[in-house]
Design a protein around this motif. Sequence first.
Motif, mmCIF file in Angstrom:
data_model
loop_
_atom_site.group_PDB
_atom_site.id
_atom_site.type_symbol
_atom_site.label_atom_id
_atom_site.label_comp_id
_atom_site.label_asym_id
_atom_site.label_seq_id
_atom_site.Cartn_x
_atom_site.Cartn_y
_atom_site.Cartn_z
ATOM 1 N N ASN A 79 0.472 -1.210 0.138
ATOM 2 C CA ASN A 79 0.141 0.159 0.166
ATOM 3 C C ASN A 79 0.727 1.428 0.268
ATOM 4 N N ASP A 80 -0.059 2.299 -0.728
ATOM 5 C CA ASP A 80 1.080 3.911 -0.180
ATOM 6 C C ASP A 80 0.818 4.436 0.885
ATOM 7 N N GLN A 111 5.330 -1.077 -5.348
ATOM 8 C CA GLN A 111 4.090 -1.913 -5.912
ATOM 9 C C GLN A 111 4.696 -2.691 -7.074
ATOM 10 N N LYS A 115 2.171 -5.482 -8.596
ATOM 11 C CA LYS A 115 2.283 -5.867 -10.265
ATOM 12 C C LYS A 115 2.549 -7.249 -10.861
ATOM 13 N N TRP A 183 -2.528 2.013 -4.302
ATOM 14 C CA TRP A 183 -1.951 2.547 -5.449
ATOM 15 C C TRP A 183 -1.662 3.844 -5.126
ATOM 16 N N ASN A 187 1.137 4.961 -9.932
ATOM 17 C CA ASN A 187 1.189 3.476 -10.421
ATOM 18 C C ASN A 187 0.175 2.165 -10.700
ATOM 19 N N GLU A 188 -0.902 2.794 -10.865
ATOM 20 C CA GLU A 188 -1.756 1.667 -10.889
ATOM 21 C C GLU A 188 -1.701 1.286 -12.000
#
Length: 193
Positions: A79-80, A111, A115, A183, A187-188
């Motif tokens: 997580n951010d 992240q 991904k 995200w 950066n999603e």
Amino acid sequence: MSETLSTFSLKPGDGAPDFNLPAPDGTMHSLGEVAGSAGLLVVFACNHCPYVIHLAEILGDIERDYRDQGLKVVAISSNDIEKYPQDAPELMEKFAAESRWDFPYLYDATQEVAKAYGAACTPDFFLFDKERRLFYAGQMDDTRPRSGQKPDGSDLKSAIESMLAGKQAISHPRPSSGCNIKWIPGNEPSYFG
């Protein structure tokens, strides 16, 4: 609390994406170091998600139940932390201790590991066999935070038992559900949204 379902971008038989991530104390852990002789359960988690909190203690129980059979567990938070400081690494150790986790809880700052696995929610479960091939990606059980039911881990335990016994995985598991991974803006992943 909106519910997000896992994307299942890894398919059965796919290899576990490699990683080298830090624990809150700074020690690095690679895929090869955390994998067990019989398999590895990779769980994308975080400290604040009600779905993770709901299942956290039984996840520790599952790890203890199967560790002597060669299954290892690793949890990863992606997580951010700028927008969700309650998920910061300095708070992860306390959450793991309160949840009775005796396995590594790692932080994926970029992240990129989330991904690579196609993780979409917390918690998101990926069970790999001794060859590090995906055996199961799905929910832990049918309970949810507001269901009033205590989690029993039935779906995940059934998958683990099947894997350890050399049986086939169930062909259409129910996806994991929980809070979406938080995200970092911009950066999603392509599968988010």
